[in-house]
Design an enzyme around this catalytic site. Structure first.
Site, PDB file in Angstrom:
ATOM      1  N   GLN A  92       0.835  -1.198   0.000  1.00 13.66           N
ATOM      2  CA  GLN A  92       0.000   0.000   0.000  1.00 13.66           C
ATOM      3  C   GLN A  92       0.869   1.248   0.000  1.00 13.66           C
ATOM      4  OE1 GLN A  92      -2.901   0.104   3.200  1.00 13.66           O
ATOM      5  NE2 GLN A  92      -3.931   1.916   2.362  1.00 13.66           N
ATOM      6  N   HIS A  98      -8.575   1.600  -1.195  1.00 17.82           N
ATOM      7  CA  HIS A  98      -8.999   1.571  -2.595  1.00 17.82           C
ATOM      8  C   HIS A  98      -8.901   0.150  -3.103  1.00 17.82           C
ATOM      9  CE1 HIS A  98      -4.764   2.657  -2.123  1.00 17.82           C
ATOM     10  NE2 HIS A  98      -4.520   1.897  -3.175  1.00 17.82           N
TER      11      HIS A  98
HETATM   12  P1  5GP Z   1      -1.496   1.298  -3.599  1.00 17.70           P
HETATM   13  O1  5GP Z   1      -0.033   1.133  -3.897  1.00 17.70           O
HETATM   14  O2  5GP Z   1      -1.692   2.181  -2.393  1.00 17.70           O
HETATM   15  O3  5GP Z   1      -2.260   0.024  -3.521  1.00 17.70           O
HETATM   16  O4  5GP Z   1      -2.094   2.033  -4.866  1.00 17.70           O
HETATM   17  C1  5GP Z   1      -2.074   3.413  -5.047  1.00 17.70           C
HETATM   18  C2  5GP Z   1      -2.393   3.657  -6.493  1.00 17.70           C
HETATM   19  O5  5GP Z   1      -2.712   5.018  -6.660  1.00 17.70           O
HETATM   20  C3  5GP Z   1      -1.222   3.344  -7.438  1.00 17.70           C
HETATM   21  O6  5GP Z   1      -1.610   2.362  -8.383  1.00 17.70           O
HETATM   22  C4  5GP Z   1      -0.923   4.690  -8.078  1.00 17.70           C
HETATM   23  O7  5GP Z   1      -0.559   4.586  -9.438  1.00 17.70           O
HETATM   24  C5  5GP Z   1      -2.232   5.447  -7.894  1.00 17.70           C
HETATM   25  N1  5GP Z   1      -2.043   6.879  -7.816  1.00 17.70           N
HETATM   26  C6  5GP Z   1      -1.117   7.550  -7.077  1.00 17.70           C
HETATM   27  N2  5GP Z   1      -1.227   8.867  -7.277  1.00 17.70           N
HETATM   28  C7  5GP Z   1      -2.258   9.046  -8.144  1.00 17.70           C
HETATM   29  C8  5GP Z   1      -2.855  10.206  -8.732  1.00 17.70           C
HETATM   30  O8  5GP Z   1      -2.463  11.344  -8.490  1.00 17.70           O
HETATM   31  N3  5GP Z   1      -3.891   9.994  -9.597  1.00 17.70           N
HETATM   32  C9  5GP Z   1      -4.355   8.735  -9.890  1.00 17.70           C
HETATM   33  N4  5GP Z   1      -5.367   8.655 -10.766  1.00 17.70           N
HETATM   34  N5  5GP Z   1      -3.805   7.620  -9.352  1.00 17.70           N
HETATM   35  C10 5GP Z   1      -2.780   7.773  -8.492  1.00 17.70           C
END
Ligand code: 5GP
Ligand code: ZN
Length: 112
Positions: A92, A98
């Site tokens: 994460q 999400h």
């Molecule tokens: P995690 O690593 O927390 O599971 O996923 C976070 C996700 O958020 C990643 O896939 C990353 O690409 C996405 N993300 C991060 N910053 C932004 C942003 O500013 N806009 C969008 N649309 N996605 C984002």
């Protein structure tokens, strides 16, 4: 003002490539897609991790929103993956929960 990127998207303080929105959830395209289709579904409420939610109705709605969008975008029958990363070892990076939905290509298992 909140420091949370996804809360800023919910509040309209940061632009977002929105797919779907209602009173509880927001869905948008991932900025760094890992598959031809890669979108995120978030609750509008700020909840840090999967360990911090006991609202089964909201969790169910997040999941159903994923499948509804995958069907609307036309790749549900081919298949897709739904992922929620939790905390550091889960990968994460944004601490507002999400669901990821990845589709449009054959995905391998297990993830790295
Ligand atoms: P995690 O690593 O927390 O599971 O996923 C976070 C996700 O958020 C990643 O896939 C990353 O690409 C996405 N993300 C991060 N910053 C932004 C942003 O500013 N806009 C969008 N649309 N996605 C984002
Ligand atoms: Zn937040």
């Amino acid at each position: 003002m909140t420091d949370c990127l996804f809360c800023k998207m919910v509040n309209g303080d940061t632009p977002v490539n929105k797919i779907y929105e209602d009173e509880d959830v927001l869905a948008f395209h991932d900025i760094n897609p890992q598959a031809p289709h890669h979108f995120l579904v978030i609750p509008k409420a700020h909840i840090k991790t999967l360990n911090d939610i006991d609202d089964a109705k909201l969790l169910g709605k997040l999941t159903l929103t994923v499948s509804n969008i995958a069907q609307d975008l036309g790749f549900a029958d081919e298949g897709y993956r739904v992922v929620m990363n939790c905390n550091e070892q889960g990968g994460q990076t944004v601490y507002h929960i999400h669901l990821h939905c990845l589709g449009g290509r054959a995905l391998t298992w297990p993830p790295g």
